[in-house]
Motif scaffolding. Structure first.
Motif, mmCIF file in Angstrom:
data_model
loop_
_atom_site.group_PDB
_atom_site.id
_atom_site.type_symbol
_atom_site.label_atom_id
_atom_site.label_comp_id
_atom_site.label_asym_id
_atom_site.label_seq_id
_atom_site.Cartn_x
_atom_site.Cartn_y
_atom_site.Cartn_z
ATOM 1 N N LYS A 29 0.809 -1.214 0.000
ATOM 2 C CA LYS A 29 0.000 0.000 0.000
ATOM 3 C C LYS A 29 0.844 1.267 0.000
ATOM 4 N N PHE A 30 2.144 1.187 0.338
ATOM 5 C CA PHE A 30 2.988 2.369 0.343
ATOM 6 C C PHE A 30 3.905 2.492 -0.865
ATOM 7 N N GLY A 31 3.863 1.527 -1.790
ATOM 8 C CA GLY A 31 4.686 1.651 -2.980
ATOM 9 C C GLY A 31 5.155 0.309 -3.513
ATOM 10 N N PHE A 83 9.198 3.018 6.719
ATOM 11 C CA PHE A 83 10.244 3.322 7.684
ATOM 12 C C PHE A 83 10.176 4.798 8.028
ATOM 13 N N GLN A 84 10.630 5.153 9.222
ATOM 14 C CA GLN A 84 10.515 6.524 9.689
ATOM 15 C C GLN A 84 11.770 6.925 10.444
ATOM 16 N N LEU A 85 12.248 8.152 10.197
ATOM 17 C CA LEU A 85 13.367 8.722 10.937
ATOM 18 C C LEU A 85 12.944 10.099 11.433
ATOM 19 N N ASN A 86 13.351 10.440 12.644
ATOM 20 C CA ASN A 86 13.052 11.750 13.203
ATOM 21 C C ASN A 86 14.352 12.490 13.456
ATOM 22 N N LEU A 87 14.409 13.733 12.998
ATOM 23 C CA LEU A 87 15.554 14.599 13.218
ATOM 24 C C LEU A 87 15.096 15.790 14.048
ATOM 25 N N THR A 88 15.965 16.291 14.901
ATOM 26 C CA THR A 88 15.662 17.469 15.714
ATOM 27 C C THR A 88 16.739 18.512 15.479
ATOM 28 N N GLY A 120 9.172 9.531 -3.441
ATOM 29 C CA GLY A 120 8.982 8.404 -2.538
ATOM 30 C C GLY A 120 9.258 8.720 -1.079
ATOM 31 N N ILE A 121 9.654 9.955 -0.781
ATOM 32 C CA ILE A 121 9.915 10.359 0.604
ATOM 33 C C ILE A 121 8.914 11.432 0.980
ATOM 34 N N SER A 135 9.484 6.844 4.426
ATOM 35 C CA SER A 135 9.664 6.274 3.096
ATOM 36 C C SER A 135 9.551 4.759 3.194
ATOM 37 N N CYS A 136 9.212 4.132 2.063
ATOM 38 C CA CYS A 136 9.183 2.669 2.053
ATOM 39 C C CYS A 136 10.560 2.096 1.724
ATOM 40 N N ASP A 137 11.460 2.908 1.182
ATOM 41 C CA ASP A 137 12.813 2.472 0.842
ATOM 42 C C ASP A 137 13.776 2.902 1.951
ATOM 43 N N LYS A 138 14.254 1.959 2.733
ATOM 44 C CA LYS A 138 15.096 2.256 3.894
ATOM 45 C C LYS A 138 16.422 2.899 3.484
#
Length: 178
Positions: A29-31, A83-88, A120-121, A135-138
């Motif tokens: 469903k995400f790509g 996949f998810q990444l968080n930046l601060t 894709g991001i 994104s679905c691509d790590k």
């Protein structure tokens, strides 16, 4: 034999995996993601599971076995969950904003830094300092996050910079006075 390579990959519902020889295509469903395995490996799909196996027992093949099993597993997870990444951003005046198909970063330079968001991001900015990248691509996700972070890596004296969620920046004491 690789401990990781011999583990089966379970395919969740809603994910379609097509194995055409050494070409692996995963749709969800995400790509859609695609990868090609080397000649020394083979992949087979049975009972909603994928199994990556060795064709020959060379040193090179054994080295690639766990790697490609993990890459295919990441493709399956990516198209089903993302996949998810968080930046601060830490620093006085540091902030970010999404404008159209680019992200604009104010990082203490004389000009704002503008970066094009790859296909894709998806990026969401909250409180002007928290950047959430999905994104679905790590691989593509990690690369883009590293490119953003490269503009201001965290520095050890004041702790300013772009920091990954959960990252610990070792602080230094600085100059000692008399």
């Amino acid at each position: 034999m690789s401990r990781i390579g011999k583990l089966p990959i379970s395919i969740p519902s809603g994910v379609d995996v097509t194995c055409n020889g050494l070409d692996v295509t995963v749709k969800g469903k995400f790509g859609t993601l695609q990868n090609q395995l080397p000649d020394s490996l083979s992949i087979e799909q049975t009972d909603g599971r994928l199994i990556v196996s060795l064709q020959n027992q060379t040193r090179q093949a054994r080295a690639l076995h766990g790697l490609y099993r993990t890459l295919v597993n990441n493709m399956v997870i990516g198209v089903s969950e993302q996949f998810q990444l968080n930046l601060t951003l830490k620093g006085v005046g540091y902030r970010a904003a999404v404008q159209g198909k680019s992200i604009v970063l104010n990082l203490g330079y004389s000009h704002p830094v503008e970066m094009e968001i790859p296909e894709g991001i998806s990026i969401a900015v909250t409180k002007n300092v928290d950047i959430n990248i999905k994104s679905c691509d790590k691989e593509q996700l990690g690369l883009f996050a590293a490119q953003i972070r490269a503009w201001r890596p965290p520095e050890p004296y004041k702790g300013k910079g772009i920091i990954y969620e959960g990252e610990i920046v070792k602080r230094k004491a600085g100059k000692s006075g008399k």
